[in-house]
Design a protein around this motif. Structure first.
Motif, mmCIF file in Angstrom:
data_model
loop_
_atom_site.group_PDB
_atom_site.id
_atom_site.type_symbol
_atom_site.label_atom_id
_atom_site.label_comp_id
_atom_site.label_asym_id
_atom_site.label_seq_id
_atom_site.Cartn_x
_atom_site.Cartn_y
_atom_site.Cartn_z
ATOM 1 N N LEU A 1 39.834 51.395 45.554
ATOM 2 C CA LEU A 1 40.452 53.030 45.733
ATOM 3 C C LEU A 1 41.933 52.081 44.657
ATOM 4 O O LEU A 1 42.700 51.534 44.720
ATOM 5 C CB LEU A 1 41.177 52.810 47.427
ATOM 6 N N ARG B 1 54.143 42.551 41.163
ATOM 7 C CA ARG B 1 53.921 42.723 42.291
ATOM 8 C C ARG B 1 52.599 43.377 42.540
ATOM 9 O O ARG B 1 52.493 44.655 41.698
ATOM 10 C CB ARG B 1 54.854 43.094 43.301
ATOM 11 N N ILE B 2 51.583 43.144 42.704
ATOM 12 C CA ILE B 2 50.336 43.746 43.096
ATOM 13 C C ILE B 2 50.070 45.215 43.997
ATOM 14 O O ILE B 2 49.776 44.325 45.074
ATOM 15 C CB ILE B 2 48.971 43.388 42.210
ATOM 16 N N LEU B 3 50.740 46.304 44.511
ATOM 17 C CA LEU B 3 51.341 47.045 45.756
ATOM 18 C C LEU B 3 49.823 47.952 45.955
ATOM 19 O O LEU B 3 49.379 48.851 44.742
ATOM 20 C CB LEU B 3 51.883 47.833 45.479
ATOM 21 N N LYS B 4 49.545 48.150 46.836
ATOM 22 C CA LYS B 4 48.037 49.083 47.467
ATOM 23 C C LYS B 4 48.378 49.847 49.251
ATOM 24 O O LYS B 4 49.676 49.679 49.644
ATOM 25 C CB LYS B 4 47.000 47.659 48.391
ATOM 26 N N GLN B 5 47.217 50.845 48.910
ATOM 27 C CA GLN B 5 47.846 51.557 50.116
ATOM 28 C C GLN B 5 49.290 52.455 49.971
ATOM 29 O O GLN B 5 50.288 52.465 50.090
ATOM 30 C CB GLN B 5 48.271 50.584 51.501
ATOM 31 N N GLN C 1 39.530 46.924 47.555
ATOM 32 C CA GLN C 1 39.221 48.079 47.824
ATOM 33 C C GLN C 1 38.381 49.202 47.231
ATOM 34 O O GLN C 1 37.656 49.592 47.894
ATOM 35 C CB GLN C 1 40.029 48.758 49.041
ATOM 36 N N MET D 1 50.990 54.967 51.526
ATOM 37 C CA MET D 1 52.055 54.931 52.266
ATOM 38 C C MET D 1 53.254 54.139 52.468
ATOM 39 O O MET D 1 54.006 54.209 51.621
ATOM 40 C CB MET D 1 51.884 55.772 53.890
ATOM 41 N N ALA D 2 52.549 52.671 52.189
ATOM 42 C CA ALA D 2 53.033 51.332 51.924
ATOM 43 C C ALA D 2 53.920 51.440 51.000
ATOM 44 O O ALA D 2 55.162 50.150 50.157
ATOM 45 C CB ALA D 2 51.986 50.156 52.438
ATOM 46 N N ILE D 3 52.892 52.296 50.001
ATOM 47 C CA ILE D 3 53.409 52.310 48.477
ATOM 48 C C ILE D 3 54.756 52.703 48.247
ATOM 49 O O ILE D 3 56.263 52.586 48.035
ATOM 50 C CB ILE D 3 52.842 53.163 47.413
#
Lengths: 219, 219
Positions: A54, A63-67, A52, A69-71
């Motif tokens: 962003l 682990r590659i964490l996006k977004q 994205q 609120m989800a993070i």
């Protein structure tokens, strides 16, 4: 162990910085300059991490964490013994998520850099027109938030009672943006009160854009 | 006991209809026509319910629930014995929420009716320019989703493994929107496959815009 791809002025990255600080988690900041050289988020090294293009991205081990609120919910669920960022009861959890989503779905994405760039390139929107666009969605969202927060016994010194949650992690960066765009905050007394309560905490203060390693004095 | 304020073509309302159906919950539909008479969502009776003047709103007893993703997690947590809409493990929950948020934060709000109206009134954007705006954010988001879904062993016939989750509740309405705007879906084979799997289920089929009481054949 925790690496946050961040930009000092990104309000989505600011949310995650607050959450990490509230949980007392140490992390390394990797600055991604969203403007310099056409935007470092578009470089191949970053877009491989997040297609994205962003920020924020949080790397936790492999682990590659996006977004954002989800993070934040991931952080809360993974380090469950540190102060909770979500209430326990379904009704309260719904309200906290809904407040966060008013901000993260219905205000912020409309005012994001990539949208500003599209408005300029396609509609020839001037700086003043783009600022007015930003202020329009900010005022619209702040009015809804004041309504939701101001007239509800669940609201305390924070969005939900007397401790910070996901909702406050989202609200305070949005108020920062509103001030940047000279929004008159007088009509939003409940939002203002929560903002003051939060900024008095070290976790929020440390997360402020001005206190980031990549902060600039102008631009 | 459950009353959903909905509009047949609202993709946010469509998400909640899918979730209610997957859980096997009966609900009453209250149509809110987003276009007729300047938009029924702006009427006082509705704006008292939701000051954002957006659908969906789910009324559960005395509870007035807003924001589609937050509503879906509430449904999942409240009726916990029905099929789960969220995975159990924090890592998987993060991924499911992130996929949902790519759609619900970074595609849908940009293409919403109120944004189209602002583009027209302030920038004089023509229908063709507004459609191109919509297609731009759709393609951008679908490319990111294909990247996230296509290259990940967690993806199965659904966004997460072999059962529908919050992510599928968000994805299928967005594909519906993409088709409405004649987006060529060829570059997104994983998205297409998940869409086909989901639409074969009764819960998704019943939730389709065409199958709503307020569906119109044109307009």
């Amino acid at each position: 162990m925790l690496r946050l791809y961040s930009y000092w002025r990104s309000s989505a990255a600011y949310r995650v910085r607050i959450a990490l600080n509230l949980k007392g988690l140490a992390y390394e900041t990797v600055p991604v300059h969203l403007v310099r050289d056409g935007g470092e988020q578009h470089a191949a090294t970053f877009s491989e991490l997040n297609p994205q293009e962003l920020v924020p991205v949080l790397v936790h081990g492999s682990r590659i964490l996006k977004q954002s609120m989800a993070i934040i919910e991931y952080i809360d669920e993974t380090w469950a013994t540190a102060p909770a960022l979500m209430p326990v009861v379904a009704r309260d959890r719904q309200r906290v998520r809904a407040i966060a989503q008013v901000i993260a779905c219905d205000i912020h994405p409309l005012n994001n850099l990539r949208v500003q760039q599209y408005l300029e390139s396609t509609f020839g929107a001037t700086q003043e027109q783009r600022d007015e666009w930003t202020r329009h969605w900010l005022r619209n969202g702040l009015a809804a938030l004041e309504h939701i927060l101001g007239d509800n016994p669940s609201t305390g010194d924070y969005c939900d009672g007397e401790a910070p949650t996901l909702a406050d992690c989202c609200l305070i960066p949005q108020v920062y943006n509103a001030k940047r765009f000279n929004i008159d905050m007088t009509p939003y007394p409940t939002v203002r009160h929560i903002n003051e309560t939060c900024l008095a905490l070290e976790a929020f203060d440390k997360a402020r854009p001005e206190n980031q390693p990549d902060a600039q004095t102008a631009g």
